[in-house]
Design a protein around this motif. Sequence first.
Motif, PDB file in Angstrom:
ATOM      1  N   SER A  42       0.563  -1.130  -0.301  1.00 25.76           N
ATOM      2  CA  SER A  42       0.120   0.285  -0.229  1.00 25.76           C
ATOM      3  C   SER A  42       0.920   1.577  -0.195  1.00 25.76           C
ATOM      4  O   SER A  42       0.829   2.586   0.724  1.00 25.76           O
ATOM      5  N   GLY A  43       1.772   1.077  -0.677  1.00 24.56           N
ATOM      6  CA  GLY A  43       2.610   2.202  -0.842  1.00 24.56           C
ATOM      7  C   GLY A  43       3.447   2.752  -0.051  1.00 24.56           C
ATOM      8  O   GLY A  43       4.373   3.738   0.063  1.00 24.56           O
ATOM      9  N   LYS A  44       3.660   1.399   1.442  1.00 28.47           N
ATOM     10  CA  LYS A  44       4.895   2.095   1.851  1.00 28.47           C
ATOM     11  C   LYS A  44       5.834   0.831   1.473  1.00 28.47           C
ATOM     12  O   LYS A  44       5.368  -0.520   1.690  1.00 28.47           O
ATOM     13  N   ILE A  45       7.310   0.783   2.066  1.00 26.15           N
ATOM     14  CA  ILE A  45       8.369   0.166   2.169  1.00 26.15           C
ATOM     15  C   ILE A  45       8.799  -0.134   4.055  1.00 26.15           C
ATOM     16  O   ILE A  45       9.022   1.005   4.100  1.00 26.15           O
ATOM     17  N   TRP A  46       9.469  -1.102   3.828  1.00 20.81           N
ATOM     18  CA  TRP A  46      10.189  -1.966   5.028  1.00 20.81           C
ATOM     19  C   TRP A  46      11.029  -3.251   5.142  1.00 20.81           C
ATOM     20  O   TRP A  46      11.035  -3.089   3.805  1.00 20.81           O
ATOM     21  N   THR A  47      11.583  -3.402   5.815  1.00 14.12           N
ATOM     22  CA  THR A  47      12.848  -4.053   6.184  1.00 14.12           C
ATOM     23  C   THR A  47      13.037  -5.573   7.157  1.00 14.12           C
ATOM     24  O   THR A  47      12.380  -4.729   7.816  1.00 14.12           O
ATOM     25  N   GLU A  48      12.836  -6.819   6.473  1.00 14.07           N
ATOM     26  CA  GLU A  48      12.499  -7.525   7.800  1.00 14.07           C
ATOM     27  C   GLU A  48      14.100  -8.581   8.597  1.00 14.07           C
ATOM     28  O   GLU A  48      14.461  -8.612   6.806  1.00 14.07           O
ATOM     29  N   GLY A  49      14.193  -8.515   9.050  1.00  9.25           N
ATOM     30  CA  GLY A  49      15.237  -9.164   9.260  1.00  9.25           C
ATOM     31  C   GLY A  49      16.100  -8.797  11.228  1.00  9.25           C
ATOM     32  O   GLY A  49      14.752  -8.854  12.023  1.00  9.25           O
ATOM     33  N   THR A  50      16.643  -9.508  11.515  1.00  3.65           N
ATOM     34  CA  THR A  50      17.569 -10.040  12.762  1.00  3.65           C
ATOM     35  C   THR A  50      17.898  -8.413  13.562  1.00  3.65           C
ATOM     36  O   THR A  50      18.251  -7.565  13.140  1.00  3.65           O
ATOM     37  N   GLU A  51      17.029  -8.209  14.559  1.00  4.91           N
ATOM     38  CA  GLU A  51      17.837  -6.748  15.363  1.00  4.91           C
ATOM     39  C   GLU A  51      19.163  -6.468  15.573  1.00  4.91           C
ATOM     40  O   GLU A  51      19.866  -5.100  14.577  1.00  4.91           O
ATOM     41  N   GLU A  52      20.492  -7.471  15.753  1.00  7.18           N
ATOM     42  CA  GLU A  52      21.437  -7.092  15.706  1.00  7.18           C
ATOM     43  C   GLU A  52      21.919  -6.836  14.806  1.00  7.18           C
ATOM     44  O   GLU A  52      22.527  -6.528  13.866  1.00  7.18           O
ATOM     45  N   SER A  53      21.553  -7.898  13.389  1.00 15.41           N
ATOM     46  CA  SER A  53      21.828  -7.852  12.185  1.00 15.41           C
ATOM     47  C   SER A  53      21.122  -6.074  11.714  1.00 15.41           C
ATOM     48  O   SER A  53      22.380  -5.391  10.250  1.00 15.41           O
ATOM     49  N   ARG A  54      20.066  -5.309  11.857  1.00 12.80           N
ATOM     50  CA  ARG A  54      20.170  -4.199  11.566  1.00 12.80           C
ATOM     51  C   ARG A  54      20.871  -3.639  12.704  1.00 12.80           C
ATOM     52  O   ARG A  54      21.188  -2.162  11.518  1.00 12.80           O
ATOM     53  N   ARG A  55      21.289  -3.936  13.018  1.00 16.03           N
ATOM     54  CA  ARG A  55      22.089  -2.914  13.990  1.00 16.03           C
ATOM     55  C   ARG A  55      23.223  -2.585  12.658  1.00 16.03           C
ATOM     56  O   ARG A  55      23.762  -1.185  12.973  1.00 16.03           O
ATOM     57  N   TYR A  56      23.914  -3.381  13.007  1.00 14.54           N
ATOM     58  CA  TYR A  56      25.365  -3.716  12.525  1.00 14.54           C
ATOM     59  C   TYR A  56      25.140  -3.449  11.482  1.00 14.54           C
ATOM     60  O   TYR A  56      26.249  -2.097  10.679  1.00 14.54           O
ATOM     61  N   LEU A  57      24.178  -3.685  10.610  1.00 13.08           N
ATOM     62  CA  LEU A  57      24.712  -2.683   9.504  1.00 13.08           C
ATOM     63  C   LEU A  57      23.996  -1.487   9.151  1.00 13.08           C
ATOM     64  O   LEU A  57      25.174  -0.346   8.382  1.00 13.08           O
ATOM     65  N   LEU A  58      23.210  -0.769   9.904  1.00 15.40           N
ATOM     66  CA  LEU A  58      23.105   0.577  10.261  1.00 15.40           C
ATOM     67  C   LEU A  58      24.286   1.411  10.554  1.00 15.40           C
ATOM     68  O   LEU A  58      24.897   2.093   9.836  1.00 15.40           O
ATOM     69  N   LYS A  59      24.706   0.483  11.476  1.00 15.20           N
ATOM     70  CA  LYS A  59      26.387   1.108  11.626  1.00 15.20           C
ATOM     71  C   LYS A  59      27.343   1.504  10.664  1.00 15.20           C
ATOM     72  O   LYS A  59      27.639   2.696  10.823  1.00 15.20           O
ATOM     73  N   ASP A  60      27.753   0.680   9.609  1.00 19.58           N
ATOM     74  CA  ASP A  60      28.899   0.069   8.950  1.00 19.58           C
ATOM     75  C   ASP A  60      28.671   1.165   7.602  1.00 19.58           C
ATOM     76  O   ASP A  60      29.171   1.561   6.429  1.00 19.58           O
ATOM     77  N   LEU A  61      26.696   1.436   7.577  1.00 20.78           N
ATOM     78  CA  LEU A  61      26.487   2.413   5.922  1.00 20.78           C
ATOM     79  C   LEU A  61      26.234   3.857   7.358  1.00 20.78           C
ATOM     80  O   LEU A  61      27.075   4.760   5.954  1.00 20.78           O
ATOM     81  N   ILE A  62      26.065   3.610   7.657  1.00 21.66           N
ATOM     82  CA  ILE A  62      25.899   5.907   8.319  1.00 21.66           C
ATOM     83  C   ILE A  62      27.576   6.132   8.529  1.00 21.66           C
ATOM     84  O   ILE A  62      27.258   7.541   8.152  1.00 21.66           O
ATOM     85  N   ILE A  63      28.816   5.410   8.941  1.00 20.56           N
ATOM     86  CA  ILE A  63      29.877   5.896   8.865  1.00 20.56           C
ATOM     87  C   ILE A  63      30.382   5.606   7.760  1.00 20.56           C
ATOM     88  O   ILE A  63      30.931   4.222   6.833  1.00 20.56           O
ATOM     89  N   ASP A  64      30.965   6.944   7.043  1.00 23.23           N
ATOM     90  CA  ASP A  64      31.360   7.131   5.180  1.00 23.23           C
ATOM     91  C   ASP A  64      33.096   7.422   5.514  1.00 23.23           C
ATOM     92  O   ASP A  64      32.829   8.178   5.443  1.00 23.23           O
ATOM     93  N   LYS A  65      33.913   6.327   5.186  1.00 20.40           N
ATOM     94  CA  LYS A  65      34.667   6.374   5.369  1.00 20.40           C
ATOM     95  C   LYS A  65      35.826   7.265   4.890  1.00 20.40           C
ATOM     96  O   LYS A  65      36.762   7.118   4.333  1.00 20.40           O
ATOM     97  N   SER A  66      34.737   7.036   3.392  1.00 16.57           N
ATOM     98  CA  SER A  66      35.024   7.730   1.923  1.00 16.57           C
ATOM     99  C   SER A  66      35.234   9.493   1.831  1.00 16.57           C
ATOM    100  O   SER A  66      35.996  10.171   1.602  1.00 16.57           O
ATOM    101  N   ASN A  67      34.048  10.048   2.907  1.00 17.51           N
ATOM    102  CA  ASN A  67      34.786  11.454   3.356  1.00 17.51           C
ATOM    103  C   ASN A  67      35.529  11.833   4.262  1.00 17.51           C
ATOM    104  O   ASN A  67      36.165  11.169   5.630  1.00 17.51           O
ATOM    105  N   PRO A  68      36.798  12.440   3.447  1.00 18.60           N
ATOM    106  CA  PRO A  68      37.411  12.976   4.508  1.00 18.60           C
ATOM    107  C   PRO A  68      38.027  13.823   5.543  1.00 18.60           C
ATOM    108  O   PRO A  68      39.073  13.372   6.910  1.00 18.60           O
ATOM    109  N   ASP A  69      36.325  13.633   6.064  1.00 16.66           N
ATOM    110  CA  ASP A  69      36.186  14.632   6.884  1.00 16.66           C
ATOM    111  C   ASP A  69      34.794  13.861   8.187  1.00 16.66           C
ATOM    112  O   ASP A  69      34.492  13.943   8.662  1.00 16.66           O
TER     113      ASP A  69
END
Length: 464
Positions: free
Chosen positions: A152-179
């Motif tokens: 109905s026009g909505k989207i989300w993800t399903e998976g283990t809570e621990e995997s969600r947190r680790y994936l988020l942490k790794d995606l948020i930290i952008d080491k390609s940025n010099p700063d």
Amino acid sequence: MSMKVFQITSRQKKIVKILLRENGWVKGSDIAKETDTTVRTVRSDVAAINTAIFDHKFLIESSRQYGYRLQTNDMELLNQILFDETDIPNTSDERMRYLSIKLLQADVSHPVDIQKLEEELFVGEATLEHDINKIKNILKNRKELFLVQRKSGKIWTEGTEESRRYLLKDLIIDKSNPDYLMLNNYRKFFSGSLLDECVDCLMESLSLNEKKMSDEDILRTSIYLAIKIWRLNQGCILDNIRENQLIPSKEAEEVGTSIANILERDKNFVIPIIERESLIHQLSLVKVSSIKDENIENKTETESYKYFLAIIDVFLQEIFMNFGINLTKDEELRAGLTMHITYIVKNRKRVSKNSSPILQYLKTEYPYVFDMSLYMNHCFQDLFNIELTEDDFGYITAHLGAAIERQENSRNIEEMTVALISNNKQSANAFLVSRIKSEFEGRFKLIGPYSIYSIQEVEKICPM
């Protein structure tokens, strides 16, 4: 003002940063090179920037001859534009990262509106659908299955809570940025001052337990902590922790327990045991060291250095008395011999059976210096009951020869003092001092390094 009002992409923001940094005219070709685009794209981006913020009296001036320059007296507006918490993804990679984070932040209880995603990313339905399918395939092929669901026009993800947190942490930290170590890059992913509160909590815990971490580990742990609190506030608790976790260190347990206690005190909610355990396991993945142990180790190394330096001074005094050459004031010789002798004693090196060709050359070409080294070797054997290897013997001979050469050169050169002023790290400064001494040995007295904020102090010691 927020970045969303101005609708400035990350690349356009980078152009503003370049112009602000240079504080004058910058060629379009130079900007294109630094932003990895073409001169034509730079011209279009500058026009877009001026169009977006013209009403705010902020303007990039253009010149066929000189290029571009920034014209504004409104520094408050500039800061809001450059350091606002919202970035519009500009490239395909940026868009994929932004979308991945959005989807991982959404679960069945907190789905995302697909139409709003199109508006946020400034893309059409086909482009968004293409990106979602790419992310869906990436997540599907993970060892721990993660699914993208929609209805109905909505989207989300399903998976283990621990995997969600680790994936988020790794995606948020952008080491390609010099700063990438700057907190400004990450506040946009969390509501209010949550990330700053997590940094404060971690620093308080480290201080209470007399522990330390690197800047990168502080950032990673703070972001992990912010994700944990955000999910707990949404009522999402870990159901299990990955098997084969590292055995937590004592330091990790102390800091993790302290963080949990501080959070319960400040946030006024109870942190479940499994959440405490996961925090301690996370801290086991980074280096948490004791300030007290480090101070003891540094103190021990300092005392050891002083001990061997005193021995070297005795050796040099003996050489002066027996050979008539005073090398007791040569700081480089004292430091070099002390470090090498310290290494020899600690590693208990023995005599090598192989003959050293370098040693034979020194014996032939510099017999007087060779005799001094031989005398020092006898002193060393008497004191430590350790015979030097021929490599070590050659090293000492070369050091003594260099010291004598420095002494000879200093008699013919007017003494001059040069101060080294540098904002490099300690290791880089040590390398720089070594290079300067090797290139200009005996030509002047080198002092420092000094901080760039100590120029007035240096001028008193070493006037211009």
